[in-house]
Design a protein around this motif. Structure first.
Motif: not given
Length: 220
Positions: A178-193, A198-205
């Motif tokens: 789950d941590t890997t998906y959280f980090l990917l979500g954080g990266i995309e959030e910072r890029k405005g994607n 949201l897809n990555h965060f949802s997968h992590a949850i």
């Protein structure tokens, strides 16, 4: 002298034989008999340590590796073995010291740099982690966890593109973290994607099984 040697040779042979057969408790019993019969080589300490290591008694293994290393401090492989024992106990600071000491030996393994990199990642020396994981990879060592630990360290260094490359490689091979998906979500959030985030965060949850607050993963 020959007579005395014959006394300990037989139990020592049985100790080695038992070790080869993965009968580590029996090996320790025969080792005790060999020592009591006069076998006084320093190798008795490493033999005992290796038995305890195989029995997952890492504290005992460290105890006997330390006895040996207090006598022969420049033995790189034994520093490596004790380092791995500390690693299994999650004592990453002590583990790192031994892995680095093992580099002074004549036979340096490519996975030594991997373990040094992982220790440095846990100890938040992220530049050191990336450098050593790169070195391990350059030497031909392969372990999918290189992608995860280097990805995490690059994330912490704000090297988001490098982090993304490694984290995406990791989830292609293991999508259960789950941590890997959280980090990917954080990266995309910072890029405005935000949709991808949201897809990555949802997968992590979904993996985590609970409504984890992803904002804890925002590392400014």
């Amino acid at each position: 002298m020959e007579e005395k040697n014959e006394i300990w040779r037989e139990p020592l042979y049985k100790a080695f034989e038992s070790f080869e057969e993965k009968k580590y408790e029996d090996s320790l019993i025969f080792l005790d008999e060999a020592v009591e019969s006069g076998w006084d080589s320093n190798e008795r300490h490493t033999f005992r340590a290796n038995c305890y290591f195989e029995l997952d008694d890492f504290e005992k293994a460290i105890e006997y590796f330390t006895v040996y290393l207090n006598i022969v401090n420049d033995d790189g492989p034994m520093h490596w073995n004790r380092g791995l024992s500390y690693f299994n106990l999650r004592d990453f600071e002590a583990s790192l010291m031994d892995f680095e000491a093992s580099l002074l030996g004549t036979q340096v393994t490519d996975n030594t740099y991997y373990y040094i990199g992982v220790c440095k990642s846990y100890l938040q020396d992220n530049e050191g982690a990336v450098s050593n994981l790169n070195k391990a990879e350059e030497l031909g060592y392969y372990n999918i966890m290189i992608f995860r630990f280097r990805g995490v360290s690059n994330f912490m260094l704000h090297n988001y593109e490098e982090a993304k490359v490694d984290l995406l490689k990791f989830i292609l091979l293991d999508d259960s973290d789950d941590t890997t998906y959280f980090l990917l979500g954080g990266i995309e959030e910072r890029k405005g994607n935000y949709e991808e985030a949201l897809n990555h965060f949802s997968h992590a949850i979904f993996i985590n099984g609970e409504e984890t607050n992803y904002y804890i993963m925002r590392m400014e």
